[in-house]
Write a protein that holds these residues in place. Sequence first.
Motif, PDB file in Angstrom:
ATOM      1  N   GLU A   3      18.039 -12.945 -56.545  1.00 39.88           N
ATOM      2  CA  GLU A   3      17.133 -12.095 -55.768  1.00 39.88           C
ATOM      3  C   GLU A   3      17.580 -12.116 -54.309  1.00 39.88           C
ATOM      4  O   GLU A   3      17.945 -13.169 -53.786  1.00 39.88           O
ATOM      5  CB  GLU A   3      15.702 -12.618 -55.878  1.00 39.88           C
ATOM      6  CG  GLU A   3      14.667 -11.676 -55.288  1.00 39.88           C
ATOM      7  CD  GLU A   3      13.237 -12.173 -55.502  1.00 39.88           C
ATOM      8  OE1 GLU A   3      12.464 -11.480 -56.162  1.00 39.88           O
ATOM      9  OE2 GLU A   3      12.905 -13.284 -55.015  1.00 39.88           O
TER      10      GLU A   3
ATOM     11  N   ALA B 204      18.842 -21.579 -63.487  1.00 42.15           N
ATOM     12  CA  ALA B 204      18.448 -22.744 -64.279  1.00 42.15           C
ATOM     13  C   ALA B 204      16.978 -22.735 -64.696  1.00 42.15           C
ATOM     14  O   ALA B 204      16.624 -23.236 -65.753  1.00 42.15           O
ATOM     15  CB  ALA B 204      18.750 -24.016 -63.501  1.00 42.15           C
ATOM     16  N   GLY B 205      16.117 -22.162 -63.896  1.00 43.69           N
ATOM     17  CA  GLY B 205      14.689 -22.304 -64.152  1.00 43.69           C
ATOM     18  C   GLY B 205      14.052 -21.166 -64.935  1.00 43.69           C
ATOM     19  O   GLY B 205      12.833 -21.131 -65.072  1.00 43.69           O
ATOM     20  N   LEU B 206      14.853 -20.246 -65.453  1.00 43.32           N
ATOM     21  CA  LEU B 206      14.266 -19.101 -66.142  1.00 43.32           C
ATOM     22  C   LEU B 206      14.395 -19.240 -67.647  1.00 43.32           C
ATOM     23  O   LEU B 206      15.396 -19.717 -68.155  1.00 43.32           O
ATOM     24  CB  LEU B 206      14.965 -17.803 -65.702  1.00 43.32           C
ATOM     25  CG  LEU B 206      14.951 -17.510 -64.205  1.00 43.32           C
ATOM     26  CD1 LEU B 206      15.637 -16.177 -63.937  1.00 43.32           C
ATOM     27  CD2 LEU B 206      13.539 -17.475 -63.666  1.00 43.32           C
TER      28      LEU B 206
ATOM     29  N   ASN C  39      18.663 -22.127 -57.129  1.00 40.92           N
ATOM     30  CA  ASN C  39      17.336 -22.706 -56.954  1.00 40.92           C
ATOM     31  C   ASN C  39      17.130 -23.839 -57.971  1.00 40.92           C
ATOM     32  O   ASN C  39      16.102 -23.943 -58.606  1.00 40.92           O
ATOM     33  CB  ASN C  39      16.273 -21.625 -57.161  1.00 40.92           C
ATOM     34  CG  ASN C  39      14.941 -22.037 -56.607  1.00 40.92           C
ATOM     35  OD1 ASN C  39      14.801 -22.250 -55.416  1.00 40.92           O
ATOM     36  ND2 ASN C  39      13.946 -22.170 -57.471  1.00 40.92           N
ATOM     37  N   ALA C  40      18.171 -24.641 -58.126  1.00 38.50           N
ATOM     38  CA  ALA C  40      18.112 -25.706 -59.122  1.00 38.50           C
ATOM     39  C   ALA C  40      17.515 -26.957 -58.496  1.00 38.50           C
ATOM     40  O   ALA C  40      17.692 -27.209 -57.310  1.00 38.50           O
ATOM     41  CB  ALA C  40      19.511 -26.007 -59.622  1.00 38.50           C
ATOM     42  N   LEU C  41      16.831 -27.710 -59.323  1.00 38.42           N
ATOM     43  CA  LEU C  41      16.119 -28.869 -58.808  1.00 38.42           C
ATOM     44  C   LEU C  41      17.028 -29.839 -58.068  1.00 38.42           C
ATOM     45  O   LEU C  41      16.709 -30.316 -56.999  1.00 38.42           O
ATOM     46  CB  LEU C  41      15.438 -29.599 -59.969  1.00 38.42           C
ATOM     47  CG  LEU C  41      14.428 -28.761 -60.736  1.00 38.42           C
ATOM     48  CD1 LEU C  41      13.772 -29.585 -61.810  1.00 38.42           C
ATOM     49  CD2 LEU C  41      13.371 -28.206 -59.787  1.00 38.42           C
TER      50      LEU C  41
ATOM     51  N   PHE D 228      18.285 -17.879 -59.602  1.00 35.84           N
ATOM     52  CA  PHE D 228      17.240 -18.576 -60.350  1.00 35.84           C
ATOM     53  C   PHE D 228      17.720 -19.078 -61.710  1.00 35.84           C
ATOM     54  O   PHE D 228      16.919 -19.506 -62.520  1.00 35.84           O
ATOM     55  CB  PHE D 228      16.036 -17.656 -60.548  1.00 35.84           C
ATOM     56  CG  PHE D 228      15.202 -17.514 -59.313  1.00 35.84           C
ATOM     57  CD1 PHE D 228      14.238 -18.450 -59.008  1.00 35.84           C
ATOM     58  CD2 PHE D 228      15.396 -16.466 -58.439  1.00 35.84           C
ATOM     59  CE1 PHE D 228      13.467 -18.338 -57.858  1.00 35.84           C
ATOM     60  CE2 PHE D 228      14.634 -16.327 -57.293  1.00 35.84           C
ATOM     61  CZ  PHE D 228      13.661 -17.272 -57.000  1.00 35.84           C
TER      62      PHE D 228
ATOM     63  N   TYR E 237      15.347  -8.801 -64.793  1.00 36.70           N
ATOM     64  CA  TYR E 237      15.865  -9.523 -63.620  1.00 36.70           C
ATOM     65  C   TYR E 237      16.710  -8.570 -62.774  1.00 36.70           C
ATOM     66  O   TYR E 237      16.638  -8.577 -61.540  1.00 36.70           O
ATOM     67  CB  TYR E 237      16.753 -10.708 -64.026  1.00 36.70           C
ATOM     68  CG  TYR E 237      16.111 -11.756 -64.896  1.00 36.70           C
ATOM     69  CD1 TYR E 237      14.760 -12.056 -64.798  1.00 36.70           C
ATOM     70  CD2 TYR E 237      16.859 -12.473 -65.833  1.00 36.70           C
ATOM     71  CE1 TYR E 237      14.179 -13.019 -65.606  1.00 36.70           C
ATOM     72  CE2 TYR E 237      16.285 -13.440 -66.644  1.00 36.70           C
ATOM     73  CZ  TYR E 237      14.947 -13.706 -66.525  1.00 36.70           C
ATOM     74  OH  TYR E 237      14.376 -14.657 -67.323  1.00 36.70           O
TER      75      TYR E 237
ATOM     76  N   ALA F  87      18.454 -28.651 -54.523  1.00 33.33           N
ATOM     77  CA  ALA F  87      17.539 -28.248 -53.470  1.00 33.33           C
ATOM     78  C   ALA F  87      17.777 -28.994 -52.160  1.00 33.33           C
ATOM     79  O   ALA F  87      17.381 -28.544 -51.102  1.00 33.33           O
ATOM     80  CB  ALA F  87      16.106 -28.452 -53.931  1.00 33.33           C
TER      81      ALA F  87
END
Lengths: 153, 245
Positions: free
Chosen positions: B90, B236-238, B215-217, B234, B20, B220
């Motif tokens: 990122e 939460a989603g990794l 970038n959490a659900l 990123f 990452y 958003a």
Amino acid sequence: MSRKQWMDNAFWETDEKKELNCILELEDDVGRVTRQQMFLHRYEKDGSDNELFNEVVNALGEDRIDQETEDRVVRKKAEAEEEKMREEEHQKARKLEKLFNYKLEAFEVDDIKNSKNRKLKAKLRRAKSKIEVDMYSIMILQDQLEAETDGKE
Amino acid sequence: MEKSKGFIIVASKKRNFYLYALNLAESLRDYYEPEDECKICLVTEERFLDDRGRDVADDIIFCDDHYRAKLWGMAKSPYDLTMYIDADMECEHEDIVKVWDEMKDHDLVFSALTDDRDYIYAERDFDTPEGVAKFTLCGGVCLYDMSKPIVREFMDDWWDLTYRQMNDTWWPEGYVDSLKSWDQFSLWWLVEKEEKYKDLKVGIFDDDLRWNYYNALNWAITKPETGPVILRHFSAGLNKDTPIL
């Protein structure tokens, strides 16, 4: 002392105003409050008036129920729109996470990992879809092959 | 003399964090103009470092595998104006070059942890002997001025206090043990309770969602107000444990 009250958020279920959705609040002698949601028909099965229905309409007034019905439609529509927008954004977020992971996988492929072509690698990183990632991955592989061929020549 | 400027990224404990971090560093170079002025310090474990890390970083510092090596690394920054960024972020906008303007007259700058974002944290409100308190600063990004002695001291203390709270050699009375794993707590303690830091100027990035957009659900729906996202998180989603390839 016990108390019985129809809450002022009652609304018509249909435009014909033949069904009413309402909440009855009851308080017993020791102050315990309970609420009961009720769905009332204007008429009984035999065609006679429903006394309870009339009681609610008399207590709250037809104008007030009309207004609450109207407000509720607007409120529900706004809620549905917000929920739809939220769901769309959630889907976008999920898609971005998947794409991020997919790009990192691509960057771990040996030929891409070892490529010194920063321009193409930057394009891969900026890719907006899996197809774009695949496309730039192939271009980097081709570039690597050409570099190797040139090196041999 | 003009202050030096650079980014610091810390990747320890898990190899995925190293990957990452490489991606983040490369993305900073993608968007920073002129690219040769984009200085990056990579703090990582020696076992992870490969040619990609050597190529992308101007400075490399080796750390151990402490769970909060991030704070150790932040305190070792070789740059005066330092922008720390969590490795699982990122860069996606050229305004990254404007990050130094956010320093203004602050000593440290964070993104905010507001009520509408608090579900991103497992523990935010907590009891103190003086009443309920809550974390208000998010440590995902941090801009700080290491040319100021008070800031250098603060960064050392943040690491030291976190280290000690995690190995049970320091803990104030009246606070639940579950807070010990959070560097948010040591940050809160230093900013709110330490007399020597009472004049420290802690700021929040302007339109801070641009600088640390989770970038959490559930998040958003919240958008930056003045421009596109600059740094996307990123977190939460990794899946940090599963090998990427």
